[in-house]
Design an enzyme around this catalytic site. Structure first.
Site, PDB file in Angstrom:
ATOM      1  CG  HIS A 239      14.427   5.285  12.108  1.00 31.06           C
ATOM      2  ND1 HIS A 239      14.197   5.878  13.332  1.00 31.06           N
ATOM      3  CD2 HIS A 239      14.007   4.002  12.232  1.00 31.06           C
ATOM      4  CE1 HIS A 239      13.670   4.974  14.159  1.00 31.06           C
ATOM      5  NE2 HIS A 239      13.538   3.840  13.516  1.00 31.06           N
ATOM      6  CG  ASP A 302      15.731   0.704  13.202  1.00 29.56           C
ATOM      7  OD1 ASP A 302      16.229   1.229  12.177  1.00 29.56           O
ATOM      8  OD2 ASP A 302      15.567   1.328  14.260  1.00 29.56           O
ATOM      9  CD  GLU A 303      11.915   1.494  16.082  1.00 24.57           C
ATOM     10  OE1 GLU A 303      11.405   1.310  17.189  1.00 24.57           O
ATOM     11  OE2 GLU A 303      12.641   2.474  15.825  1.00 24.57           O
ATOM     12  CB  THR A 304      10.537  -0.247   7.813  1.00 26.21           C
ATOM     13  OG1 THR A 304      10.348  -1.659   7.989  1.00 26.21           O
ATOM     14  CG2 THR A 304      12.007   0.069   7.791  1.00 26.21           C
ATOM     15  CD  GLU A 335      13.558  -4.156  13.034  1.00 24.63           C
ATOM     16  OE1 GLU A 335      14.771  -4.357  13.252  1.00 24.63           O
ATOM     17  OE2 GLU A 335      12.874  -3.333  13.673  1.00 24.63           O
TER      18      GLU A 335
END
Ligand code: ACM
Length: 489
Positions: A239, A302-304, A335
């Site tokens: 992000h 998050d969301e890596t 995460e």
């Protein structure tokens, strides 16, 4: 009928009433500056609609028609609990801490007729409250809301209006998601291009913006006066397109990408093996920590999807040490439960119960933000146009209310749960009216879940209180969603 939201832990009312009068005063027995601030806040909320002067006075006892505020030893109330006693003669707000006194004032506002929230004088109304006794303490220490100012920027005026509405619902944390692929929203003096370039646009190519450090200090101070802690989040290592676009040296290949205005996730990553990355993180954390009196720094995490698992662990563990070095407790999205967490870390659950449980097993306290319940970007219904439905379902008012943090995350014991946080992601949200429509009334339900005892709440009681609460929100000009699940008054 008195209707208070979040519902107090204990409340008993009688058939008698107290009436505020043109000569009523807000009285304090001591000379505490904090009590004076709460008294002045209450007076300022009650003056416009009543047209009364409501002076704040220091005197040893109240006279008929007065509202008394006092801080006094009170076992079991903690910093945030309070007692409120209304007799036909006086109303007394008592708390052991200033925050508790502030919440007592918020409760009292809700005991007057809804017209009390009108900004204009309402002649001819009787300003009565039902007599009774309230003793109220919060269930959870953490009652939060996250606002994503990365996908769309919201000016300080909107954030302050939101802060007032959070305080009205006894919410004590405002988490600001200050950076994402689409925008970097806070000036970092040692890396100014982050805000100047990285903050120049937003999702959909909409106008960008950023907070100067003075803007940010001002927001933090405004929140703090309302007993709200601001938690800054800089999301990393993913992000991060706005940062990567601003400084080429933060990229693995040394090439800065273009600014991004779409809504995909998981495509960006800081260069995990470059030392300059950790200099950058250190500078950013240092500057924001210096603006932040609160104890927490949220590193996202998050969301890596563009960072290998091994690199992710290496990165988070280094960043964890940087946050500690600047005197803050680290918070990460769930995460980070895949990495080795230091004692004191907080973990915010949003989707994956298994990694959240791994964090709890390591001793981390958990903030419950399950997407299907607390994500305010999710559409209410297939006939409401704003928002998204990537959770695969809609989140009507009842869905956001009828659940409980203590049994919603398998593998996480009740004592690991620090509280609840609602989250407004803003890919599709960009005006103050859009924001209010998505946030209200679902946030009212989250506030009640966070504050009220579990056994004290149920949907039928809530929907009736919400119907009456809607009149107050309307008087404040809040553009809330009038769900068909509620018989709005
Ligand atoms: C998240 O929703 N990616 C925290």
């Amino acid at each position: 009928m008195t209707s208070i939201l979040p519902i107090p832990a204990l409340a008993q009312f009688t058939a008698q009433t107290f009436t505020l009068r043109p000569d009523s005063k807000i009285v304090m027995t001591g000379d505490s500056a904090e009590v004076f601030w709460v008294a002045s806040f209450l007076a300022a909320r009650l003056r416009p609609a009543t047209g009364f002067e409501l002076p704040v006075r220091m005197q040893s006892r109240p006279e008929s028609g007065d509202v008394l505020l006092e801080v006094a030893e009170a076992p079991g109330l903690g910093e945030e609990g309070y007692e409120l006693s209304a007799t036909p003669e006086t109303v007394t707000l008592r708390a052991a801490g200033n925050a508790g006194l502030f919440y007592a004032a918020q409760t009292l506002r809700q005991m007057f007729p809804p017209e009390i929230e009108s900004g204009l004088e309402q002649p001819g109304l009787a300003w009565t409250v039902q007599c009774g006794q309230i003793r109220d303490v919060p269930r959870y220490a953490w009652r939060g809301m996250m606002l994503d100012v990365g996908r769309h920027f919201f000016p300080p005026s909107t954030v302050k209006r939101l802060i007032d509405l959070l305080a009205y619902h006894k919410i004590n944390v405002l988490h600001l998601h200050l950076s994402d692929d689409q925008g970097w929203r806070i000036m970092i003096e040692s890396w100014p291009w982050l805000a100047l370039h990285g903050g120049s646009t937003a999702t959909n190519g909409d106008p960008g913006g950023f907070y100067t450090q003075d803007d940010y200090r001002d927001i933090v101070a405004y929140a703090s006066q309302r007993y709200i802690t601001v938690v800054p989040e800089i999301d990393m290592p993913g992000h991060t397109n706005a940062a990567l676009a601003s400084y080429e040296e933060l990229n693995e290949n040394g090439v800065a990408p273009n600014l991004y205005t779409g809504i995909r996730v998981g495509f960006s990553s800081l260069a995990v093996h470059k030392e300059i990355t950790y200099q950058f993180v250190d500078d950013v954390v240092r500057e924001i920590a210096a603006l932040t009196p609160g104890s927490y720094f949220h590193i996202g995490g998050d969301e890596t999807l563009s960072t290998t698992e091994e690199d992710y662990k290496y990165f988070i563990e280094r960043v964890q040490a940087i946050v500690a070095r600047h005197g803050k407790r680290m918070i990460g999205w769930e995460e980070v439960g895949k990495t080795r967490l230091e004692p004191g870390a907080l973990v915010q659950h949003w989707w994956n119960k298994e990694v959240t449980a791994r964090a709890a097993t390591q001793g981390a306290k958990i903030i419950a933000s399950p997407a299907g319940r607390t994500y305010l970007d999710i559409k209410y219904h297939d006939h409401t146009t704003l928002g998204q439905n990537w959770t695969g379902a809609f989140t009507e008012v009842r869905d956001s209310y009828e659940w409980d943090p203590s049994d919603s995350i398998e593998g996480v014991p009740d004592e690991s749960i620090l509280g609840i946080e609602a989250a407004l992601w803003t890919e599709t949200i960009f005006t103050e009216g859009n924001l209010e429509f998505m946030v209200f009334p679902r946030l009212c339900g989250c506030a009640e879940i966070g504050w009220s005892p579990r056994e004290g709440r149920d949907w039928e009681s809530y929907r009736q209180r919400l119907a009456s609460h809607g009149k107050r929100l309307a008087k404040m000009g809040v553009q809330f969603y009038r769900s068909e699940q509620v018989d709005w008054d």
